[in-house]
Design a protein around this motif. Structure first.
Motif, PDB file in Angstrom:
ATOM      1  N   ARG A 187       0.827  -1.210   0.000  1.00 47.76           N
ATOM      2  CA  ARG A 187       0.000   0.000   0.000  1.00 47.76           C
ATOM      3  C   ARG A 187       0.864   1.264   0.000  1.00 47.76           C
ATOM      4  N   GLN A 188       2.039   1.166   0.635  1.00 47.43           N
ATOM      5  CA  GLN A 188       2.936   2.323   0.624  1.00 47.43           C
ATOM      6  C   GLN A 188       3.450   2.592  -0.790  1.00 47.43           C
ATOM      7  N   TRP A 189       3.854   1.539  -1.503  1.00 50.82           N
ATOM      8  CA  TRP A 189       4.312   1.706  -2.884  1.00 50.82           C
ATOM      9  C   TRP A 189       3.202   2.302  -3.754  1.00 50.82           C
ATOM     10  N   ARG A 190       1.990   1.771  -3.582  1.00 51.80           N
ATOM     11  CA  ARG A 190       0.875   2.275  -4.387  1.00 51.80           C
ATOM     12  C   ARG A 190       0.619   3.753  -4.091  1.00 51.80           C
ATOM     13  N   ARG A 191       0.655   4.110  -2.820  1.00 47.60           N
ATOM     14  CA  ARG A 191       0.432   5.503  -2.436  1.00 47.60           C
ATOM     15  C   ARG A 191       1.498   6.420  -3.037  1.00 47.60           C
ATOM     16  N   GLU A 192       2.753   5.986  -2.967  1.00 47.20           N
ATOM     17  CA  GLU A 192       3.851   6.789  -3.515  1.00 47.20           C
ATOM     18  C   GLU A 192       3.726   6.947  -5.033  1.00 47.20           C
ATOM     19  N   LEU A 193       3.348   5.882  -5.721  1.00 52.24           N
ATOM     20  CA  LEU A 193       3.195   5.943  -7.178  1.00 52.24           C
ATOM     21  C   LEU A 193       2.112   6.932  -7.581  1.00 52.24           C
ATOM     22  N   LEU A 194       0.984   6.902  -6.880  1.00 54.42           N
ATOM     23  CA  LEU A 194      -0.138   7.768  -7.241  1.00 54.42           C
ATOM     24  C   LEU A 194       0.082   9.216  -6.815  1.00 54.42           C
ATOM     25  N   GLU A 195       0.816   9.417  -5.701  1.00 50.06           N
ATOM     26  CA  GLU A 195       1.036  10.782  -5.216  1.00 50.06           C
ATOM     27  C   GLU A 195       2.191  11.480  -5.931  1.00 50.06           C
ATOM     28  N   LYS A 196       3.233  10.727  -6.282  1.00 51.34           N
ATOM     29  CA  LYS A 196       4.461  11.349  -6.764  1.00 51.34           C
ATOM     30  C   LYS A 196       4.634  11.303  -8.275  1.00 51.34           C
ATOM     31  N   THR A 197       3.789  10.541  -8.981  1.00 53.17           N
ATOM     32  CA  THR A 197       3.921  10.447 -10.438  1.00 53.17           C
ATOM     33  C   THR A 197       2.569  10.732 -11.094  1.00 53.17           C
ATOM     34  N   THR A 198       2.579  10.765 -12.417  1.00 50.08           N
ATOM     35  CA  THR A 198       1.342  11.010 -13.167  1.00 50.08           C
ATOM     36  C   THR A 198       0.564   9.724 -13.430  1.00 50.08           C
ATOM     37  N   LEU A 199       1.021   8.595 -12.886  1.00 45.68           N
ATOM     38  CA  LEU A 199       0.297   7.339 -13.041  1.00 45.68           C
ATOM     39  C   LEU A 199      -1.049   7.428 -12.320  1.00 45.68           C
ATOM     40  N   THR A 200      -2.052   6.733 -12.846  1.00 41.97           N
ATOM     41  CA  THR A 200      -3.404   6.777 -12.286  1.00 41.97           C
ATOM     42  C   THR A 200      -3.830   5.395 -11.801  1.00 41.97           C
ATOM     43  N   ASP A 201      -5.017   5.352 -11.184  1.00 37.45           N
ATOM     44  CA  ASP A 201      -5.584   4.080 -10.713  1.00 37.45           C
ATOM     45  C   ASP A 201      -5.698   3.058 -11.841  1.00 37.45           C
TER      46      ASP A 201
END
Length: 553
Positions: A238-252
């Protein structure tokens, strides 16, 4: 210049054992380079004991250090002459590091190439008739399926293989960092080191609290291909997912998780080691291994790669054509399987020390204190009656630790505090006595996440944590940790628990890690082994004996 009053700081034996006197004025100069090509194995009073091995020297060679530099260093800082046997071993390890390689030869395809005549025939006598001469020496045609397993076998034989067979292109993935996100210089350097010379495999060592996840995102951003991320537990997922969505332009739509509850197959998919190593009890098969082949992954990230489970070694062996990066704070396995990870995931590509990060303000300054909590006479009698395998736990759960814990909680009542232990019964008693929330593996993930959030927001000042918090829990405001019991000699665990404190603090105040230990018992012996990682990083445990009159100032 050496101070003649002190002599030289190192003594080396012909069995590869190196003694370093940490009290020597030059030890701070010597220790960082020494740890680059040898492994710290013991820290008895007033002495650090290192061991030279082929493995440790090959790591150094991957970082660009030469055998000549190692030899000159030992000659400059060691008492007496370097034993002739050590000079010979260093020369042999240096020569072997460049002998074998894998490369594609015209009309032959993938080949194992030896720069030394007759070596392949010696290593593979059953395939003697297949060996042929080529421009680089002698060669043996290999299949892509045996690429990884051959590297593992040859590493066992004492020959590391340089893999130049190249990397397959993965499915394209367009994204970038959010505008406000900037990688720290060492994170950028780590990502560039991994990809240098068209690199496609290897591992990166970054201390806890230094941003391994963001470094992983930096590599992803440079590769821009579909990525499979494997992590140690659901908290990390969940931490990796949170970082990906908060820090990059990647979406759900582009970031999925693969768990027992949700099995998503997206351009970026995150799963756990536990999920992939689940074996069906009826069929004996690993049903989730197919995740490795469901997409054309361009990058596989192994978070906490030192935990890579043995059942995954076979799959890792079959992924030699994919870019593979391992992230870890300490490349130490208590089962001695570092060699397998070296050959199957890749060599070390980048490492930075805690001291270097601390000096630049990237992580907090840790103060490590071991408090010795002696048994009462009655406890000693009980301890000595126990069987050997029962003594460690009895000493770890020493009831007198509760009085020390009470003093420490009072002393740090204005600080965010973690109490960490190994034994659930001990932790339950602590949680009940001090009216604190307890997190264990039995607690639902949603409840754990809620408590972590409340701690981050200052709504909860102290948490009691089992081993569930050793890995990938981001608690940036934690200032104090008190370890009441630990695993039997796990160096990774000690580093990970201290890592819970190392996120930089606003006021630049040092953080404190207390370890409560029962002296003259098995627990004290084991604690000294657990402390090896911090000692290798250049930190010293301040040791004091507790008494009922002590105020632990």
């Amino acid at each position: 210049m050496h101070n003649t009053e002190y002599g030289k700081p190192l003594t080396i034996q012909d069995n590869g054992i190196i003694f370093l006197r940490p009290s020597h004025p030059e030890s701070r100069i010597v220790q960082p380079f020494l740890s680059q090509f040898s492994q710290l194995i013991k820290t008895p009073e007033g002495l650090h004991i290192y061991k030279l091995s082929s493995f440790s020297v090959w790591y150094a060679l991957e970082l660009g250090i030469t055998i000549t530099e190692i030899t000159n260093f030992l000659a400059a800082f060691s008492q007496g002459e370097i034993p002739e046997k050590i000079i010979q071993l260093l020369g042999q390890w240096g020569e072997r590091a460049g002998v074998l390689s894998m490369k594609s030869l015209s009309k032959r395809g993938p080949c194992l190439v030896s720069a030394k005549d007759e070596l392949l025939e010696k290593l593979f006598p059953e395939r003697k008739s297949e060996v042929f001469t080529c421009e680089s020496g002698e060669a043996l045609t290999v299949s892509s399926e045996e690429r990884g397993e051959l590297k593992r076998i040859l590493m066992e034989e004492g020959y590391p293989v340089a893999d130049h067979l190249g990397i397959d292109k993965g499915e394209r993935l367009k994204f970038k960092f959010q505008e406000e996100i900037n990688l720290r210089p060492y994170q950028t350097e780590a990502a560039e080191a991994f990809l240098r010379n068209n690199g496609g495999n290897g591992f990166i060592i970054l201390p806890c609290g230094s941003g391994k996840t963001v470094t992983g995102l930096g590599i992803m951003e440079k590769v821009k291909e579909a990525t499979l991320i494997i992590v140690p537990n659901e908290t990390a997922l969940r931490q990796w997912r949170r970082e990906l969505l908060e820090k990059t332009t990647l979406t759900d739509k582009e970031v999925g998780i693969y768990t027992s509850e949700r099995k998503e197959d997206k351009p970026v998919t995150i799963t756990t080691y536990q999920m992939l190593t689940y074996r069906n009890p009826r069929t004996g098969k690993f049903p989730h291994f197919q995740l490795f082949y469901e997409r054309n992954w361009g990058l596989v990230i192994y978070d906490e790669v030192h935990l890579l489970p043995a059942p995954l070694f076979r799959i890792v062996s079959n992924l030699q054509g994919k870019r593979r990066v391992g992230l870890t704070a300490t490349f130490v396995r208590e089962d001695g399987k570092e060699r397998d990870i070296y050959s199957l995931v890749g060599p070390k590509k980048f490492e930075i020390s805690m001291k270097e990060l601390e000096n630049n303000g990237w992580i907090a300054q840790p103060v490590c204190r071991e408090i010795k909590v002696p048994f009462s006479e009655e406890q000693w009698e009980n301890y000595l009656k126990l069987k050997k395998r029962e003594r460690f736990r009895y000493a770890s759960e020493n009831e007198r630790k509760l009085a020390v814990l009470e003093q420490l909680i009072k002393k740090h009542r204005n600080s965010q505090l973690l109490i960490i232990g190994q034994y659930i019964a001990q932790l339950r008693r602590i949680a009940e006595q001090f009216q604190l929330p307890l997190l264990t593996g039995q607690m639902k993930q949603a409840e754990r996440d809620q408590l972590y959030t409340r701690f981050r927001h200052g709504e909860v000042q102290a948490l009691v944590l089992s081993r569930v918090a050793n890995l990938a829990v981001d608690l940036p405001d934690a200032q104090i940790a008190i370890q009441v019991s630990g695993t039997y000699g796990s160096r990774q665990e000690e580093a990970q628990r201290i890592g819970r404190l190392l996120r930089p603090k606003k006021d630049q105040e040092p953080v404190v890690f207390y370890s409560l230990v029962t002296p003259s018992t098995q627990e004290e012996d084991v604690a000294s082994h657990r402390q090896l990682f911090m000692a290798e990083q250049g930190y010293i445990y301040e040791k004091e004996e507790w008494s009922q009159c002590s105020m632990l100032s």
